[in-house]
Design an enzyme around this catalytic site. Structure first.
Site, short mmCIF file in Angstrom:
data_model
loop_
_atom_site.label_atom_id
_atom_site.label_comp_id
_atom_site.label_asym_id
_atom_site.label_seq_id
_atom_site.Cartn_x
_atom_site.Cartn_y
_atom_site.Cartn_z
CE LYS A 37 -0.51 0.47 4.98
NZ LYS A 37 -1.40 0.87 6.04
CG LEU A 41 7.73 -3.28 -4.11
CD1 LEU A 41 8.24 -4.05 -5.33
CD2 LEU A 41 6.67 -4.10 -3.36
N GLY A 42 9.78 -2.78 -0.24
CA GLY A 42 10.89 -2.78 0.74
C GLY A 42 10.45 -2.47 2.16
N GLY A 186 16.68 2.15 23.56
CA GLY A 186 16.89 0.92 22.76
C GLY A 186 17.67 1.27 21.51
CG LEU A 190 21.02 3.73 22.40
CD1 LEU A 190 21.72 2.48 22.90
CD2 LEU A 190 21.35 4.90 23.31
CG LEU A 325 16.40 -7.91 14.44
CD1 LEU A 325 17.43 -8.90 14.97
CD2 LEU A 325 16.98 -6.49 14.45
CG HIS A 327 19.16 -10.02 10.06
ND1 HIS A 327 19.28 -8.68 10.33
CD2 HIS A 327 19.42 -10.65 11.22
CE1 HIS A 327 19.60 -8.51 11.59
NE2 HIS A 327 19.69 -9.70 12.16
CG HIS A 469 49.20 -9.55 11.50
ND1 HIS A 469 48.77 -9.04 12.70
CD2 HIS A 469 50.33 -8.88 11.16
CE1 HIS A 469 49.62 -8.09 13.09
NE2 HIS A 469 50.58 -7.98 12.17
P1 FAD Z 1 7.70 -4.08 7.13
O1 FAD Z 1 9.05 -3.79 6.62
O2 FAD Z 1 7.11 -3.15 8.10
O3 FAD Z 1 6.76 -4.19 5.86
C1 FAD Z 1 5.40 -4.32 5.92
C2 FAD Z 1 4.78 -3.67 4.69
O4 FAD Z 1 3.41 -4.03 4.62
C3 FAD Z 1 4.81 -2.14 4.73
O5 FAD Z 1 5.47 -1.63 3.59
C4 FAD Z 1 3.34 -1.73 4.74
O6 FAD Z 1 3.09 -0.57 3.99
C5 FAD Z 1 2.67 -2.94 4.12
N1 FAD Z 1 1.28 -3.14 4.54
C6 FAD Z 1 0.77 -3.14 5.79
N2 FAD Z 1 -0.55 -3.42 5.79
C7 FAD Z 1 -0.89 -3.59 4.48
C8 FAD Z 1 -2.10 -3.91 3.81
N3 FAD Z 1 -3.22 -4.13 4.48
N4 FAD Z 1 -2.07 -4.01 2.46
C9 FAD Z 1 -0.94 -3.81 1.77
N5 FAD Z 1 0.24 -3.51 2.33
C10 FAD Z 1 0.27 -3.41 3.68
N6 FAD Z 1 16.27 -4.17 11.14
C11 FAD Z 1 17.48 -4.66 10.88
O7 FAD Z 1 17.63 -5.88 10.76
N7 FAD Z 1 18.57 -3.85 10.73
C12 FAD Z 1 18.47 -2.51 10.85
O8 FAD Z 1 19.47 -1.79 10.72
C13 FAD Z 1 17.20 -1.95 11.15
N8 FAD Z 1 17.05 -0.63 11.26
C14 FAD Z 1 15.81 -0.12 11.52
C15 FAD Z 1 15.70 1.26 11.69
C16 FAD Z 1 14.48 1.82 11.95
C17 FAD Z 1 14.36 3.32 12.12
C18 FAD Z 1 13.31 0.98 12.06
C19 FAD Z 1 11.97 1.57 12.34
C20 FAD Z 1 13.43 -0.38 11.92
C21 FAD Z 1 14.68 -0.95 11.66
N9 FAD Z 1 14.85 -2.33 11.51
C22 FAD Z 1 16.10 -2.84 11.27
C23 FAD Z 1 13.72 -3.26 11.61
C24 FAD Z 1 13.21 -3.65 10.20
O9 FAD Z 1 12.86 -2.49 9.50
C25 FAD Z 1 12.02 -4.58 10.30
O10 FAD Z 1 12.32 -5.69 11.12
C26 FAD Z 1 11.61 -5.10 8.92
O11 FAD Z 1 11.27 -4.03 8.08
C27 FAD Z 1 10.43 -6.07 9.04
O12 FAD Z 1 9.99 -6.45 7.79
P2 FAD Z 1 8.47 -6.84 7.52
O13 FAD Z 1 8.40 -7.17 6.06
O14 FAD Z 1 8.01 -7.83 8.49
O15 FAD Z 1 7.64 -5.52 7.81
P1 NAD Z 2 13.54 -1.40 21.72
O1 NAD Z 2 12.61 -2.40 22.25
O2 NAD Z 2 14.85 -1.81 21.18
O3 NAD Z 2 13.86 -0.31 22.85
C1 NAD Z 2 12.89 0.39 23.53
C2 NAD Z 2 13.46 0.87 24.85
O4 NAD Z 2 12.56 1.80 25.43
C3 NAD Z 2 13.69 -0.23 25.86
O5 NAD Z 2 15.01 -0.19 26.33
C4 NAD Z 2 12.66 0.07 26.95
O6 NAD Z 2 13.10 -0.29 28.24
C5 NAD Z 2 12.49 1.57 26.83
N1 NAD Z 2 11.20 2.10 27.30
C6 NAD Z 2 9.96 1.59 27.10
N2 NAD Z 2 9.03 2.38 27.66
C7 NAD Z 2 9.69 3.42 28.24
C8 NAD Z 2 9.29 4.59 28.99
N3 NAD Z 2 8.00 4.84 29.24
N4 NAD Z 2 10.23 5.43 29.43
C9 NAD Z 2 11.53 5.18 29.17
N5 NAD Z 2 11.97 4.11 28.48
C10 NAD Z 2 11.07 3.24 28.01
O7 NAD Z 2 12.68 -0.58 20.63
P2 NAD Z 2 13.10 0.51 19.57
O8 NAD Z 2 14.44 1.06 19.85
O9 NAD Z 2 11.93 1.42 19.47
O10 NAD Z 2 13.19 -0.36 18.25
C11 NAD Z 2 12.06 -1.05 17.74
C12 NAD Z 2 12.45 -2.25 16.92
O11 NAD Z 2 13.12 -1.88 15.73
C13 NAD Z 2 13.35 -3.18 17.69
O12 NAD Z 2 12.75 -4.45 17.70
C14 NAD Z 2 14.63 -3.20 16.94
O13 NAD Z 2 15.16 -4.51 16.86
C15 NAD Z 2 14.26 -2.70 15.55
N6 NAD Z 2 15.40 -1.91 15.04
C16 NAD Z 2 16.56 -2.56 14.75
C17 NAD Z 2 17.67 -1.84 14.34
C18 NAD Z 2 18.94 -2.56 14.05
O14 NAD Z 2 18.91 -3.76 13.89
N7 NAD Z 2 20.07 -1.88 13.94
C19 NAD Z 2 17.60 -0.47 14.26
C20 NAD Z 2 16.43 0.17 14.59
C21 NAD Z 2 15.32 -0.58 14.97
#
Ligand code: FAD
Ligand code: NAD
Length: 490
Positions: A37, A41-42, A186, A190, A325, A327, A469
């Site tokens: 939607k 993609l992605g 989290g 960070l 995540l 991956h 090394h």
């Molecule tokens: P999504 O990527 O959320 O995809 C779901 C898709 O479904 C969306 O595009 C949405 O538009 C679509 N959709 C939803 N409902 C409908 C519907 N009814 N009809 C049609 N389409 C619909 N993970 C890592 O491993 N490494 C990282 O470095 C990392 N960095 C991140 C940084 C940020 C800021 C955030 C927010 C997340 C990060 N993540 C990272 C987590 C990662 O983005 C997710 O784990 C991953 O995208 C999950 O893939 P997914 O396909 O399950 O869901």
């Molecule tokens: P997170 O679960 O990693 O961290 C949320 C943090 O917020 C926790 O440490 C929790 O204790 C704290 N928290 C919760 N409620 C709070 C409150 N009321 N006051 C203060 N602290 C509070 O979630 P995120 O950082 O939002 O990331 C969401 C998801 O996206 C995660 O599952 C993460 O794996 C994924 N993500 C992954 C990457 C990566 O792989 N590099 C990057 C970005 C996001």
């Protein structure tokens, strides 16, 4: 458009889980369609997550390094400044290149891409509200739900993605805020906190728990990382909860108090980043129409083969159990298609790496010390600091350690935790070792138990594998060595 022919597989959601499943199914010769939607993609990862955040992390790091870390290297620079517009443009170029690449892969693998919002009409039919107007329905033998996740909102604060932002606003700010408060220390807090801190914002991270990085991060590594980020200018309030927020004025006021109750304080910010976790997204999907329920955390309930209680409907990625995540979503996508086409699939949930892309990076796989202690497992630890590694010294980038945790009896690797330069690349070796059931050394002559001996002998040896090394990966090898003997260089 697609009303007439029944598909073998329809996928709702074109994020990492959905698009990988679509390509895999196309490769297997299935008639497959993917509904997305967003108009691109992605999913979260490519559009507003992994990719744009890493672009900003990389470029803000370069800027920060040029400002603070060139003189000692014999490089004199003057007149350095940030062109935020261009930095955002560079980010957008990376994103659009990758998302368009997936459209190309769809064509190459005969995947039909339907741009619109999908909702269950019945167990075999998805109605699609098309982006370009109009509606269509798609019938399928099998359906995958991969609708992903969304940021968990903070009660009392209204997300406008300008003043009160989630990660989506944090990758698109048009100017560097003076003061930023991050709720949640989290990974998102960070990573995005690092970006804006490096670009000049005064960043304060408020975290409910006693450590940063979320519960998966090893406590010792989290402590070291916090020190390093503090040195870079970030401020931390641990064991502190946000109790209320007020965004009615020009800026935002955030009320915080000690997690166990007590001292209260009001923090002022220009921008507040809400980063307290993400929750599965199933709004408008019509789960009610087919009698599918979610658990108390909104996750779609599945079995080992990703099947919901309606066996031809599966769920993968962020919308169901497990770490959120990219991956992990990718592994599940491949496995779910293989269950469908071959009857078997493989994902080892014990060997999925985590990486936080700050500088230095933090990466880990397997269990951490606090988890092993809680489970009563007997283990040994070997560590090696990058300050004793030749390459890190040469690069003048010596902060951090590699930490190996192995089973005290069998020497089998239980967890590997790294904070340091290139930790995110280095953890791949650790993940492979864990997947192969490797041990730190691989010799079991210190065990008198024959079964344990065989278990360890069978395994590969990290410490007895030659590492080039001078490379950072020698720190990895020496940490493995330190679990049963002394490291050479420390
Ligand atoms: P999504 O990527 O959320 O995809 C779901 C898709 O479904 C969306 O595009 C949405 O538009 C679509 N959709 C939803 N409902 C409908 C519907 N009814 N009809 C049609 N389409 C619909 N993970 C890592 O491993 N490494 C990282 O470095 C990392 N960095 C991140 C940084 C940020 C800021 C955030 C927010 C997340 C990060 N993540 C990272 C987590 C990662 O983005 C997710 O784990 C991953 O995208 C999950 O893939 P997914 O396909 O399950 O869901
Ligand atoms: P997170 O679960 O990693 O961290 C949320 C943090 O917020 C926790 O440490 C929790 O204790 C704290 N928290 C919760 N409620 C709070 C409150 N009321 N006051 C203060 N602290 C509070 O979630 P995120 O950082 O939002 O990331 C969401 C998801 O996206 C995660 O599952 C993460 O794996 C994924 N993500 C992954 C990457 C990566 O792989 N590099 C990057 C970005 C996001």
């Amino acid at each position: 458009a697609s009303d007439s022919e029944e598909k073998d597989l329809v996928i709702i959601g074109g994020g990492v889980a959905g698009y990988v499943a679509a390509i895999k199914a196309g490769q297997a010769g299935l008639k497959v369609a993917c509904i997305e939607k967003r108009g691109s993609l992605g999913g979260t990862c490519l559009n507003v997550g992994c990719i744009p955040s890493k672009s900003l992390l990389n470029n803000s790091h370069l800027y920060h390094q040029i400002l603070h870390d060139t003189k000692q290297r014999g490089i004199e620079v003057e007149g350095v400044s940030v062109n935020l517009k261009q930095m955002m443009k560079a980010k957008e170029t990376s994103v659009s290149g990758l998302t368009k690449g997936i459209e190309f892969l769809f064509k190459k693998n005969n995947v039909e891409y339907i741009k619109g919002t999908g909702a269950f009409q019945d167990e075999h039919t998805v109605a699609v509200n098309l982006i370009d107007g109009g509606e269509t329905t798609v019938r399928a033998k099998n359906i995958f739900i991969s609708t992903g996740s969304e940021a968990t909102p903070f009660p009392g604060l209204t997300i406008d993605e300008k003043k009160v932002i989630t990660s989506t606003g944090a990758i698109a700010l048009q100017e560097v805020p003076k003061k930023m408060v991050v709720i949640g220390g989290g990974i998102i807090g960070l990573e995005m906190g690092s970006v804006w801190s490096r670009l000049g914002a005064e960043v304060t991270v408020v975290e409910f728990l006693g450590q940063i990085g979320g519960p998966g991060m090893d406590a010792e590594i989290a402590k070291m990382t916090q020190k390093m980020l503090t040195k870079q200018g970030m401020k931390f309030k641990l064991n502190t909860k946000v109790t209320a927020g007020d965004d009615s004025g020009e800026g935002v006021k955030v009320n915080v108090e000690a997690a166990k109750g007590g001292k209260e304080e009001v923090l002022d910010a220009d921008v507040v980043l809400v980063a307290i976790g993400r929750r599965p997204y199933t709004a408008g999907l019509g789960l009610d129409n087919i009698g599918l329920e979610t658990d108390e955390r909104g996750r779609i309930v599945i079995d080992q083969e990703y099947r919901t209680k309606i066996p031809h409907i599966r769920a993968i990625g962020d919308v169901t159990f497990g770490p959120m995540l990219a991956h992990k979503a990718e592994e599940e996508a491949v496995a779910a298609v293989e269950y469908l086409t071959k009857g078997y699939g493989h994902v080892n949930y014990g060997a999925i790496p985590s990486v936080m892309y700050t500088h230095p990076e933090v990466a880990w796989v397997g269990q951490n010390e606090q988890e092993l202690k809680a489970a009563g497992v007997k283990y040994k630890v070997g560590t090696f600091p990058f300050s004793a590694n030749s390459r890190a010294k040469t690069n003048l980038d010596t902060e951090g350690i590699v930490k190996f945790i192995s089973d005290a009896n069998t020497d089998r690797i239980l967890g590997i935790h790294i904070v340091g330069p290139n930790a995110g690349e280095m953890i791949a070796e650790g993940t492979l070792a864990l997947e192969y059931g490797a041990s730190s050394e691989g010799k079991a002559d210190h065990s008198s138990n024959r079964l344990e001996k065989r278990e360890a002998d069978r395994a590969a040896d990290v410490a007895r594998t030659s590492h080039a090394h001078p490379t950072l990966s020698e720190a990895f090898k020496e940490a493995a060595m330190a679990t049963y003997d002394k490291a050479i260089h420390y």
